[in-house]
Design a protein around this motif. Structure first.
Motif, PDB file in Angstrom:
ATOM      1  N   CYS A 100      14.639  34.649  48.831  1.00  0.00           N
ATOM      2  CA  CYS A 100      13.501  35.155  49.614  1.00  0.00           C
ATOM      3  C   CYS A 100      13.622  36.642  49.939  1.00  0.00           C
ATOM      4  O   CYS A 100      12.719  37.219  50.537  1.00  0.00           O
ATOM      5  CB  CYS A 100      13.315  34.335  50.882  1.00  0.00           C
ATOM      6  SG  CYS A 100      14.539  34.674  52.158  1.00  0.00           S
ATOM      7  N   GLY A 101      14.745  37.259  49.538  1.00  0.00           N
ATOM      8  CA  GLY A 101      14.905  38.698  49.737  1.00  0.00           C
ATOM      9  C   GLY A 101      15.270  39.081  51.168  1.00  0.00           C
ATOM     10  O   GLY A 101      15.349  40.270  51.496  1.00  0.00           O
ATOM     11  N   CYS A 102      15.493  38.090  52.011  1.00  0.00           N
ATOM     12  CA  CYS A 102      15.806  38.371  53.424  1.00  0.00           C
ATOM     13  C   CYS A 102      17.153  39.087  53.560  1.00  0.00           C
ATOM     14  O   CYS A 102      18.085  38.839  52.794  1.00  0.00           O
ATOM     15  CB  CYS A 102      15.814  37.040  54.161  1.00  0.00           C
ATOM     16  SG  CYS A 102      16.785  36.996  55.656  1.00  0.00           S
ATOM     17  N   HIS A 103      17.245  39.996  54.504  1.00  0.00           N
ATOM     18  CA  HIS A 103      18.507  40.680  54.802  1.00  0.00           C
ATOM     19  C   HIS A 103      18.990  40.279  56.183  1.00  0.00           C
ATOM     20  O   HIS A 103      18.175  40.118  57.089  1.00  0.00           O
ATOM     21  CB  HIS A 103      18.314  42.200  54.777  1.00  0.00           C
ATOM     22  CG  HIS A 103      18.310  42.736  53.386  1.00  0.00           C
ATOM     23  ND1 HIS A 103      17.179  42.714  52.599  1.00  0.00           N
ATOM     24  CD2 HIS A 103      19.302  43.283  52.640  1.00  0.00           C
ATOM     25  CE1 HIS A 103      17.489  43.223  51.423  1.00  0.00           C
ATOM     26  NE2 HIS A 103      18.763  43.579  51.408  1.00  0.00           N
ATOM     27  N   SER A 104      20.301  40.136  56.333  1.00  0.00           N
ATOM     28  CA  SER A 104      20.839  39.825  57.662  1.00  0.00           C
ATOM     29  C   SER A 104      22.204  40.473  57.785  1.00  0.00           C
ATOM     30  O   SER A 104      23.003  40.464  56.857  1.00  0.00           O
ATOM     31  CB  SER A 104      20.962  38.309  57.814  1.00  0.00           C
ATOM     32  OG  SER A 104      21.829  38.021  58.898  1.00  0.00           O
ATOM     33  N   ARG A 105      22.469  41.032  58.948  1.00  0.00           N
ATOM     34  CA  ARG A 105      23.795  41.623  59.177  1.00  0.00           C
ATOM     35  C   ARG A 105      24.733  40.623  59.850  1.00  0.00           C
ATOM     36  O   ARG A 105      25.917  40.871  59.996  1.00  0.00           O
ATOM     37  CB  ARG A 105      23.669  42.892  60.045  1.00  0.00           C
ATOM     38  CG  ARG A 105      22.880  43.995  59.366  1.00  0.00           C
ATOM     39  CD  ARG A 105      22.832  45.246  60.218  1.00  0.00           C
ATOM     40  NE  ARG A 105      24.106  45.944  60.229  1.00  0.00           N
ATOM     41  CZ  ARG A 105      24.463  46.856  59.327  1.00  0.00           C
ATOM     42  NH1 ARG A 105      23.634  47.193  58.356  1.00  0.00           N
ATOM     43  NH2 ARG A 105      25.639  47.452  59.399  1.00  0.00           N
ATOM     44  N   SER A 112      24.425  36.964  49.253  1.00  0.00           N
ATOM     45  CA  SER A 112      25.381  37.920  48.683  1.00  0.00           C
ATOM     46  C   SER A 112      25.581  39.083  49.649  1.00  0.00           C
ATOM     47  O   SER A 112      24.656  39.488  50.350  1.00  0.00           O
ATOM     48  CB  SER A 112      24.876  38.504  47.371  1.00  0.00           C
ATOM     49  OG  SER A 112      24.171  37.542  46.653  1.00  0.00           O
ATOM     50  N   ARG A 113      26.805  39.601  49.620  1.00  0.00           N
ATOM     51  CA  ARG A 113      27.136  40.740  50.469  1.00  0.00           C
ATOM     52  C   ARG A 113      26.690  42.012  49.747  1.00  0.00           C
ATOM     53  O   ARG A 113      27.151  42.304  48.635  1.00  0.00           O
ATOM     54  CB  ARG A 113      28.661  40.762  50.699  1.00  0.00           C
ATOM     55  CG  ARG A 113      29.125  41.781  51.722  1.00  0.00           C
ATOM     56  CD  ARG A 113      28.996  41.265  53.111  1.00  0.00           C
ATOM     57  NE  ARG A 113      29.594  42.171  54.085  1.00  0.00           N
ATOM     58  CZ  ARG A 113      29.275  42.171  55.369  1.00  0.00           C
ATOM     59  NH1 ARG A 113      28.377  41.308  55.835  1.00  0.00           N
ATOM     60  NH2 ARG A 113      29.843  43.002  56.201  1.00  0.00           N
ATOM     61  N   VAL A 114      25.774  42.753  50.372  1.00  0.00           N
ATOM     62  CA  VAL A 114      25.314  44.012  49.791  1.00  0.00           C
ATOM     63  C   VAL A 114      25.437  45.080  50.866  1.00  0.00           C
ATOM     64  O   VAL A 114      24.776  44.987  51.893  1.00  0.00           O
ATOM     65  CB  VAL A 114      23.845  43.905  49.311  1.00  0.00           C
ATOM     66  CG1 VAL A 114      23.397  45.221  48.688  1.00  0.00           C
ATOM     67  CG2 VAL A 114      23.676  42.774  48.320  1.00  0.00           C
ATOM     68  N   HIS A 115      26.298  46.050  50.643  1.00  0.00           N
ATOM     69  CA  HIS A 115      26.668  47.036  51.682  1.00  0.00           C
ATOM     70  C   HIS A 115      26.999  46.245  52.946  1.00  0.00           C
ATOM     71  O   HIS A 115      27.083  45.159  52.964  1.00  0.00           O
ATOM     72  CB  HIS A 115      25.592  48.088  51.882  1.00  0.00           C
ATOM     73  CG  HIS A 115      25.193  48.713  50.567  1.00  0.00           C
ATOM     74  ND1 HIS A 115      26.075  49.440  49.808  1.00  0.00           N
ATOM     75  CD2 HIS A 115      24.044  48.656  49.857  1.00  0.00           C
ATOM     76  CE1 HIS A 115      25.483  49.824  48.695  1.00  0.00           C
ATOM     77  NE2 HIS A 115      24.239  49.359  48.695  1.00  0.00           N
ATOM     78  N   SER A 156      36.798  40.901  48.798  1.00  0.00           N
ATOM     79  CA  SER A 156      37.477  42.042  49.396  1.00  0.00           C
ATOM     80  C   SER A 156      38.177  41.626  50.687  1.00  0.00           C
ATOM     81  O   SER A 156      37.555  41.201  51.661  1.00  0.00           O
ATOM     82  CB  SER A 156      36.461  43.159  49.690  1.00  0.00           C
ATOM     83  OG  SER A 156      36.975  44.009  50.681  1.00  0.00           O
ATOM     84  N   ARG A 157      39.508  41.739  50.650  1.00  0.00           N
ATOM     85  CA  ARG A 157      40.340  41.441  51.811  1.00  0.00           C
ATOM     86  C   ARG A 157      39.947  42.329  53.000  1.00  0.00           C
ATOM     87  O   ARG A 157      39.923  41.909  54.147  1.00  0.00           O
ATOM     88  CB  ARG A 157      41.788  41.687  51.388  1.00  0.00           C
ATOM     89  CG  ARG A 157      42.851  41.225  52.305  1.00  0.00           C
ATOM     90  CD  ARG A 157      44.147  41.025  51.573  1.00  0.00           C
ATOM     91  NE  ARG A 157      44.306  39.610  51.175  1.00  0.00           N
ATOM     92  CZ  ARG A 157      44.679  38.657  52.005  1.00  0.00           C
ATOM     93  NH1 ARG A 157      44.932  38.924  53.269  1.00  0.00           N
ATOM     94  NH2 ARG A 157      44.806  37.413  51.610  1.00  0.00           N
ATOM     95  N   HIS A 158      39.619  43.605  52.658  1.00  0.00           N
ATOM     96  CA  HIS A 158      39.259  44.580  53.696  1.00  0.00           C
ATOM     97  C   HIS A 158      37.970  44.203  54.418  1.00  0.00           C
ATOM     98  O   HIS A 158      37.902  44.226  55.639  1.00  0.00           O
ATOM     99  CB  HIS A 158      39.065  45.965  53.069  1.00  0.00           C
ATOM    100  CG  HIS A 158      40.340  46.721  53.001  1.00  0.00           C
ATOM    101  ND1 HIS A 158      41.116  46.929  54.115  1.00  0.00           N
ATOM    102  CD2 HIS A 158      40.977  47.306  51.952  1.00  0.00           C
ATOM    103  CE1 HIS A 158      42.185  47.613  53.757  1.00  0.00           C
ATOM    104  NE2 HIS A 158      42.141  47.841  52.447  1.00  0.00           N
ATOM    105  N   ALA A 159      36.972  43.851  53.599  1.00  0.00           N
ATOM    106  CA  ALA A 159      35.666  43.486  54.175  1.00  0.00           C
ATOM    107  C   ALA A 159      35.835  42.281  55.107  1.00  0.00           C
ATOM    108  O   ALA A 159      35.278  42.251  56.211  1.00  0.00           O
ATOM    109  CB  ALA A 159      34.687  43.158  53.063  1.00  0.00           C
ATOM    110  N   VAL A 160      36.640  41.306  54.675  1.00  0.00           N
ATOM    111  CA  VAL A 160      36.847  40.098  55.479  1.00  0.00           C
ATOM    112  C   VAL A 160      37.594  40.447  56.770  1.00  0.00           C
ATOM    113  O   VAL A 160      37.250  39.956  57.846  1.00  0.00           O
ATOM    114  CB  VAL A 160      37.579  39.019  54.646  1.00  0.00           C
ATOM    115  CG1 VAL A 160      38.148  37.939  55.536  1.00  0.00           C
ATOM    116  CG2 VAL A 160      36.622  38.417  53.640  1.00  0.00           C
TER     117      VAL A 160
END
Ligand code: ZN
Length: 318
Positions: free
Chosen positions: A255-260, A244-247, A291-295
């Protein structure tokens, strides 16, 4: 010098990208996983043999993974060595256990300790490759060069046995480590016959220019449909599909992993499996964003090229 390096074969890239994107109970998974294993084993063997072949780079011109078209037919050569007086074709074979060449029946059998299985006779394979290569060179106005084929056994623990003429096999088959010397000895012998030195680099350039990339039509091959491929971003840690996209980052629920950057792999998968170009709305669907903007921001920052006439993004040309 090495004119062409080996990279992961496209069919294996496709299969590896497809497997984590199929539903868990997909009927295609068993076959894809089996094929991925076979192709990976072949690729591993080629890399092992390259290590030895590449030791010839200071002396000779080398091209790996040569795929050419001759007389309406494609042929593939694992490694091509253009030496001073002759050209050498090396075909890598990666078997475990023991293999037996039968020179009378022209048959190869492998015994892994449990099962005995038959394979296409590698000597016939390299003979055919040499024949195609010779014809191809003639068509490109390169004539009079002797071509020799060798079969390199990638795994040093594979036991090579012969039924029939042992000498015949010893001349063209060997473990990877022995192939460079076989090539140097043979080429040296050719040199002593007073043959002129080849323009190896120029010949290599002609071949390089015409090299294609071997690929399969995966969907046709397995009877799959593009809609069988699931969209979403895959967790780099636990491989779960659907981060999921979070910020401005991706988060894995499991697993709670974060990746940019996890979306970059998803985009690579899209270009491999779905299409060469992606629109803003296709990207929203594939990454699971609304979100069109985020994409837009993601696409602009993904080292892609925008093609205004089709309003889509694609990978930069190599
Ligand atoms: Zn995860």
């Amino acid at each position: 010098m090495i004119l062409r390096h080996r990279s992961k074969p496209l069919p294996l890239q496709l299969i590896d990208a497809a497997i984590p994107r199929l539903p868990q109970h997909s009927k295609f998974l068993t076959e894809l996983k089996k094929d991925a294993k076979i192709r990976q084993q072949g690729y591993n063997g080629e890399i092992k043999v390259d290590y030895f072949i590449d030791s010839l780079a200071p002396k000779y011109t080398i091209l790996h993974d040569v795929y050419l078209r001759e007389n309406g037919r494609n042929f593939q050569i694992d490694s091509l060595v253009i030496a001073d007086h002759s050209i050498f074709i090396v075909d890598s074979k990666n078997y475990t256990g023991s293999i037996t060449f039968n020179t009378i029946l022209k048959q190869l059998t492998r015994n892994d300790g449990k099962v005995e299985s038959g394979y296409e006779y590698p000597i016939t394979q390299v003979e055919n490759q040499s024949f195609h290569m010779q014809n191809w060179l003639v068509q490109h106005k390169v004539t009079g060069i002797p071509i020799y084929g060798y079969v390199a056994i990638a795994d040093p623990s594979t036991i090579i046995k012969v039924e029939g003429n042992e000498q015949e096999i010893a001349e063209v088959v060997g473990h990877g480590a022995t192939i460079p010397k076989m090539i140097m000895d043979k080429d040296g012998a050719m040199g002593r016959t007073g043959k002129e030195k080849l323009q190896a680099y120029q010949i290599g350039k002609i071949i390089l220019r015409e090299c294609r990339e071997f690929n399969i039509n995966m969907f046709k091959h397995y009877g799959m449909r593009p809609t069988d491929i699931l969209p979403g971003v895959i967790c780099p840690e636990c491989k779960l599909l659907g981060m999921s996209r979070v910020h401005s980052s991706w988060e894995c629920k499991r697993c709670g992993c974060h990746s940019r950057t996890a979306h970059l792999n998803a985009l690579s998968d899209y270009f491999l499996l779905v299409n060469d170009l992606i629109s803003n709305s296709e990207c929203m669907r594939f990454l699971g964003l609304n979100s069109r903007h985020a994409v837009s921001r993601i696409l602009k920052n993904s080292n892609l090229i925008y093609y205004p006439h089709v309003r889509k993004w694609g990978k930069p040309e190599n």
